[in-house]
Design a protein around this motif. Structure first.
Motif, PDB file in Angstrom:
ATOM      1  N   PRO A   6      11.980  -0.108   1.395  1.00  0.00           N
ATOM      2  CA  PRO A   6      11.266  -0.391   0.146  1.00  0.00           C
ATOM      3  C   PRO A   6      10.068   0.519  -0.113  1.00  0.00           C
ATOM      4  O   PRO A   6       9.882   0.994  -1.238  1.00  0.00           O
ATOM      5  CB  PRO A   6      10.830  -1.848   0.306  1.00  0.00           C
ATOM      6  CG  PRO A   6      11.820  -2.440   1.248  1.00  0.00           C
ATOM      7  CD  PRO A   6      12.168  -1.330   2.195  1.00  0.00           C
ATOM      8  N   GLN A   7       9.265   0.782   0.890  1.00  0.00           N
ATOM      9  CA  GLN A   7       8.089   1.630   0.668  1.00  0.00           C
ATOM     10  C   GLN A   7       8.491   3.067   0.346  1.00  0.00           C
ATOM     11  O   GLN A   7       7.819   3.746  -0.427  1.00  0.00           O
ATOM     12  CB  GLN A   7       7.145   1.562   1.866  1.00  0.00           C
ATOM     13  CG  GLN A   7       6.527   0.192   2.067  1.00  0.00           C
ATOM     14  CD  GLN A   7       5.798  -0.339   0.833  1.00  0.00           C
ATOM     15  OE1 GLN A   7       5.211   0.400   0.058  1.00  0.00           O
ATOM     16  NE2 GLN A   7       5.850  -1.641   0.645  1.00  0.00           N
ATOM     17  N   LYS A   8       9.583   3.527   0.920  1.00  0.00           N
ATOM     18  CA  LYS A   8      10.083   4.871   0.621  1.00  0.00           C
ATOM     19  C   LYS A   8      10.597   4.914  -0.823  1.00  0.00           C
ATOM     20  O   LYS A   8      10.327   5.872  -1.553  1.00  0.00           O
ATOM     21  CB  LYS A   8      11.186   5.244   1.606  1.00  0.00           C
ATOM     22  CG  LYS A   8      11.835   6.560   1.357  1.00  0.00           C
ATOM     23  CD  LYS A   8      11.066   7.678   1.983  1.00  0.00           C
ATOM     24  CE  LYS A   8      11.892   8.947   1.858  1.00  0.00           C
ATOM     25  NZ  LYS A   8      11.286  10.058   2.497  1.00  0.00           N
ATOM     26  N   ALA A   9      11.302   3.881  -1.250  1.00  0.00           N
ATOM     27  CA  ALA A   9      11.784   3.817  -2.634  1.00  0.00           C
ATOM     28  C   ALA A   9      10.607   3.792  -3.598  1.00  0.00           C
ATOM     29  O   ALA A   9      10.638   4.433  -4.652  1.00  0.00           O
ATOM     30  CB  ALA A   9      12.670   2.589  -2.827  1.00  0.00           C
ATOM     31  N   ARG A  10       9.552   3.050  -3.250  1.00  0.00           N
ATOM     32  CA  ARG A  10       8.348   3.013  -4.100  1.00  0.00           C
ATOM     33  C   ARG A  10       7.731   4.409  -4.194  1.00  0.00           C
ATOM     34  O   ARG A  10       7.352   4.856  -5.270  1.00  0.00           O
ATOM     35  CB  ARG A  10       7.329   2.031  -3.547  1.00  0.00           C
ATOM     36  CG  ARG A  10       6.031   2.046  -4.355  1.00  0.00           C
ATOM     37  CD  ARG A  10       4.979   1.197  -3.723  1.00  0.00           C
ATOM     38  NE  ARG A  10       5.076  -0.157  -4.243  1.00  0.00           N
ATOM     39  CZ  ARG A  10       4.337  -1.159  -3.831  1.00  0.00           C
ATOM     40  NH1 ARG A  10       3.463  -0.990  -2.860  1.00  0.00           N
ATOM     41  NH2 ARG A  10       4.465  -2.348  -4.367  1.00  0.00           N
ATOM     42  N   ALA A  11       7.651   5.122  -3.076  1.00  0.00           N
ATOM     43  CA  ALA A  11       7.063   6.462  -3.076  1.00  0.00           C
ATOM     44  C   ALA A  11       7.881   7.419  -3.947  1.00  0.00           C
ATOM     45  O   ALA A  11       7.314   8.207  -4.712  1.00  0.00           O
ATOM     46  CB  ALA A  11       6.955   6.996  -1.646  1.00  0.00           C
ATOM     47  N   VAL A  12       9.193   7.334  -3.861  1.00  0.00           N
ATOM     48  CA  VAL A  12      10.058   8.187  -4.681  1.00  0.00           C
ATOM     49  C   VAL A  12       9.845   7.870  -6.160  1.00  0.00           C
ATOM     50  O   VAL A  12       9.708   8.779  -6.994  1.00  0.00           O
ATOM     51  CB  VAL A  12      11.544   8.003  -4.290  1.00  0.00           C
ATOM     52  CG1 VAL A  12      12.468   8.659  -5.304  1.00  0.00           C
ATOM     53  CG2 VAL A  12      11.800   8.549  -2.896  1.00  0.00           C
ATOM     54  N   THR A  13       9.775   6.593  -6.495  1.00  0.00           N
ATOM     55  CA  THR A  13       9.579   6.195  -7.884  1.00  0.00           C
ATOM     56  C   THR A  13       8.208   6.618  -8.388  1.00  0.00           C
ATOM     57  O   THR A  13       8.062   7.074  -9.523  1.00  0.00           O
ATOM     58  CB  THR A  13       9.778   4.675  -8.037  1.00  0.00           C
ATOM     59  OG1 THR A  13      11.058   4.333  -7.495  1.00  0.00           O
ATOM     60  CG2 THR A  13       9.747   4.266  -9.496  1.00  0.00           C
ATOM     61  N   ARG A  14       7.197   6.506  -7.560  1.00  0.00           N
ATOM     62  CA  ARG A  14       5.851   6.966  -7.951  1.00  0.00           C
ATOM     63  C   ARG A  14       5.842   8.469  -8.207  1.00  0.00           C
ATOM     64  O   ARG A  14       5.218   8.938  -9.157  1.00  0.00           O
ATOM     65  CB  ARG A  14       4.831   6.621  -6.871  1.00  0.00           C
ATOM     66  CG  ARG A  14       4.388   5.198  -6.929  1.00  0.00           C
ATOM     67  CD  ARG A  14       3.242   4.966  -5.972  1.00  0.00           C
ATOM     68  NE  ARG A  14       2.785   3.591  -6.069  1.00  0.00           N
ATOM     69  CZ  ARG A  14       2.232   2.930  -5.097  1.00  0.00           C
ATOM     70  NH1 ARG A  14       2.046   3.497  -3.922  1.00  0.00           N
ATOM     71  NH2 ARG A  14       1.850   1.686  -5.260  1.00  0.00           N
ATOM     72  N   ARG A  15       6.510   9.239  -7.350  1.00  0.00           N
ATOM     73  CA  ARG A  15       6.562  10.695  -7.562  1.00  0.00           C
ATOM     74  C   ARG A  15       7.257  11.023  -8.877  1.00  0.00           C
ATOM     75  O   ARG A  15       6.827  11.915  -9.617  1.00  0.00           O
ATOM     76  CB  ARG A  15       7.254  11.390  -6.397  1.00  0.00           C
ATOM     77  CG  ARG A  15       6.385  11.491  -5.164  1.00  0.00           C
ATOM     78  CD  ARG A  15       6.881  12.504  -4.156  1.00  0.00           C
ATOM     79  NE  ARG A  15       8.264  12.347  -3.765  1.00  0.00           N
ATOM     80  CZ  ARG A  15       8.696  11.570  -2.768  1.00  0.00           C
ATOM     81  NH1 ARG A  15       7.836  10.872  -2.046  1.00  0.00           N
ATOM     82  NH2 ARG A  15       9.979  11.494  -2.479  1.00  0.00           N
ATOM     83  N   LEU A  16       8.316  10.288  -9.192  1.00  0.00           N
ATOM     84  CA  LEU A  16       9.012  10.483 -10.461  1.00  0.00           C
ATOM     85  C   LEU A  16       8.079  10.175 -11.630  1.00  0.00           C
ATOM     86  O   LEU A  16       7.992  10.941 -12.593  1.00  0.00           O
ATOM     87  CB  LEU A  16      10.261   9.600 -10.521  1.00  0.00           C
ATOM     88  CG  LEU A  16      11.052   9.640 -11.816  1.00  0.00           C
ATOM     89  CD1 LEU A  16      11.576  11.036 -12.101  1.00  0.00           C
ATOM     90  CD2 LEU A  16      12.203   8.643 -11.752  1.00  0.00           C
TER      91      LEU A  16
END
Length: 78
Positions: A6-16
């Motif tokens: 989940p935290q990795k998915a959040r980081a990817v979404t934040r970068r987007l």
């Protein structure tokens, strides 16, 4: 993001979201563009596709209520 913590998915979404926010008006036809994200995951409480969509949708609306351009995980209680 299958097989993604989940935290990795959040980081990817934040970068987007940051990449979209950094677009110049020339890139977006003169518009200011921002995205918000609501992330969910399969859990014992969220087993079906309908559950997953409802959970992510609720998180998305919470992100928008917090000021747009944000990412919220469904299980975040803030």
């Amino acid at each position: 993001c299958p097989q993604t913590a989940p935290q990795k998915a959040r980081a990817v979404t934040r970068r987007l979201a940051e990449a979209v926010a950094s677009l110049s008006p020339e890139d977006t036809g003169g518009r200011v563009v921002r995205i918000s994200g609501g992330l969910s995951a399969l859990t014992p409480e969220c087993l079906t596709l309908d559950d997953l969509i409802r959970s992510a949708d609720a998180a998305l609306y919470r992100a928008k209520q917090k000021g747009r351009g944000r990412v919220v995980l469904a299980w975040d209680k803030d």
